[in-house]
Design a protein around this motif. Sequence first.
Motif, PDB file in Angstrom:
ATOM      1  N   UNK A 243       1.088  -3.706  -5.493  1.00 32.61           N
ATOM      2  CA  UNK A 243       2.071  -4.422  -6.311  1.00 32.61           C
ATOM      3  C   UNK A 243       2.023  -3.917  -7.748  1.00 32.61           C
ATOM      4  N   UNK A 244       3.021  -3.255  -8.311  1.00 30.59           N
ATOM      5  CA  UNK A 244       4.251  -2.809  -7.726  1.00 30.59           C
ATOM      6  C   UNK A 244       4.428  -1.355  -8.112  1.00 30.59           C
TER       7      UNK A 244
ATOM      8  N   UNK B 276      -2.691  -4.511  -1.098  1.00 31.35           N
ATOM      9  CA  UNK B 276      -2.490  -5.957  -1.159  1.00 31.35           C
ATOM     10  C   UNK B 276      -1.621  -6.504  -0.028  1.00 31.35           C
ATOM     11  N   UNK B 277      -0.330  -6.243  -0.077  1.00 31.37           N
ATOM     12  CA  UNK B 277       0.578  -6.837   0.907  1.00 31.37           C
ATOM     13  C   UNK B 277       1.361  -5.731   1.606  1.00 31.37           C
ATOM     14  N   UNK B 278       2.280  -6.117   2.492  1.00 38.61           N
ATOM     15  CA  UNK B 278       3.131  -5.129   3.150  1.00 38.61           C
ATOM     16  C   UNK B 278       4.059  -4.485   2.130  1.00 38.61           C
ATOM     17  N   UNK B 279       4.090  -3.161   2.109  1.00 40.97           N
ATOM     18  CA  UNK B 279       5.116  -2.429   1.390  1.00 40.97           C
ATOM     19  C   UNK B 279       5.763  -1.482   2.388  1.00 40.97           C
TER      20      UNK B 279
ATOM     21  N   UNK C  66       3.496   0.140   4.823  1.00 43.73           N
ATOM     22  CA  UNK C  66       2.084   0.278   4.503  1.00 43.73           C
ATOM     23  C   UNK C  66       1.475  -1.095   4.761  1.00 43.73           C
ATOM     24  N   UNK C  67       0.411  -1.122   5.547  1.00 42.90           N
ATOM     25  CA  UNK C  67      -0.166  -2.380   6.009  1.00 42.90           C
ATOM     26  C   UNK C  67      -1.599  -2.491   5.498  1.00 42.90           C
TER      27      UNK C  67
ATOM     28  N   UNK D 140       8.055  -7.520  -1.294  1.00 41.15           N
ATOM     29  CA  UNK D 140       6.608  -7.596  -1.514  1.00 41.15           C
ATOM     30  C   UNK D 140       6.254  -8.410  -2.744  1.00 41.15           C
ATOM     31  N   UNK D 141       7.177  -9.218  -3.229  1.00 45.22           N
ATOM     32  CA  UNK D 141       6.871 -10.041  -4.394  1.00 45.22           C
ATOM     33  C   UNK D 141       7.917  -9.850  -5.466  1.00 45.22           C
TER      34      UNK D 141
END
Length: 386
Positions: free
Chosen positions: A123-124, A187-190, A203-204, A229-230
């Motif tokens: 992020x990000x 961090x999170x899914x992108x 990306x997991x 992703x936020x």
Amino acid sequence: MIMAVALLLIVIGSVLFHWLNPWWTTPLASNWQEMDDTLTITLVITGIFFVAINLFVVYTLLRFRHREGRRAAHEPENRKLERWLIGGTSVGIMALLAPGLVVYANYVRSPHDAMELEVLGQQWQWHFRFPGADGKLGATDARFVKEGNPFGLDPDDPAGQDDILIAANEVHLPLGKPVLVLMRSHDVLHDFYVPPFRARMNTVPGQVSRFWFTPTVEGRYEALCAQLCGVGHPNMRGFVVVEDEASFNAWLAAQPTFAKTQVKAPAVPPAEGEAGAGARVEQGRALAESKGCVACHTIDGTPRVGPTWKGLYGKTETMVDGSTAQVDENYLRSFIRDPQARQVKGFAPVMPKLDMNDEELAALVAYIQSLGSPPAQAATEQKAQR
Ligand code: CUA
């Protein structure tokens, strides 16, 4: 009757819109013609069914419309028709799915001579890593991620020492060479997506996903994050520059290896005078780009996810708890070091903690300060401080 005409107009309009619309895919810049072909197959099949089903409904609306004194025929079973419908649907679905499965299998099975590129999403922003002279990417683990090691490389793995790190949003690639893309997330899914390459993949966190492609046209292509992703998601952009091999090699040779980033730079006394201050501000500007700050902070006065940096320095901010604080060097330093400690009114507490050493922090603060007041005033302030 009205419904029949409306449906007919929708069908004609849709087909016309498809042929006449100016929005179509960007010119292909990779080997993945197969992706386009698969999409075309899907579009043709769904298009044929769309037209056929709607025309059939138009026909039945006209043919079996209400007439005085006529009763509807009731025919709940028709084995022959059912067989045709089941057969037709099965063939249609197989034709929709099978080409995609074949292309996907090719998409994740890379050629043996493919060069490796790691894409790291967080992020990000995007970061990139090349294997270096030994051709092997070093081991990584989330527990190694810390200041000075944003990729989380294992410091004890010899294979990682010569890895080439690109801690910026732009990566270069040589023309016409297959690239195996290995992807991680902090961090999170992108989802790393470069539309002209027809290539994308999630990306997991906790796993490495992969695909490959060969860039076939020189150029500078925008890479997007294609997974919500936020709050900073729309600004999670990057660039892929495709160039001839000589230019690529020259660019790559100028990038730091992991071993090099781990050597503590000898303490250089801060440069004196206007030139030193200017260099520091310039370094801060470059950091704001490479660390992804610009995804959330503008310098033109428009607030985004975070406050704009224009005129921020010297301003008095109100916190959620009602207290106020003047934005000065100490405020900025402590805020960037620990963004969650205080919450500014009007902004969601979403700022990620960034890995930055003291020198980088000072440069970033100097840059924000340089945007705080008119240039003349800033210069006098800097003189006054010295
Ligand atoms: Cu990362 Cu959207």
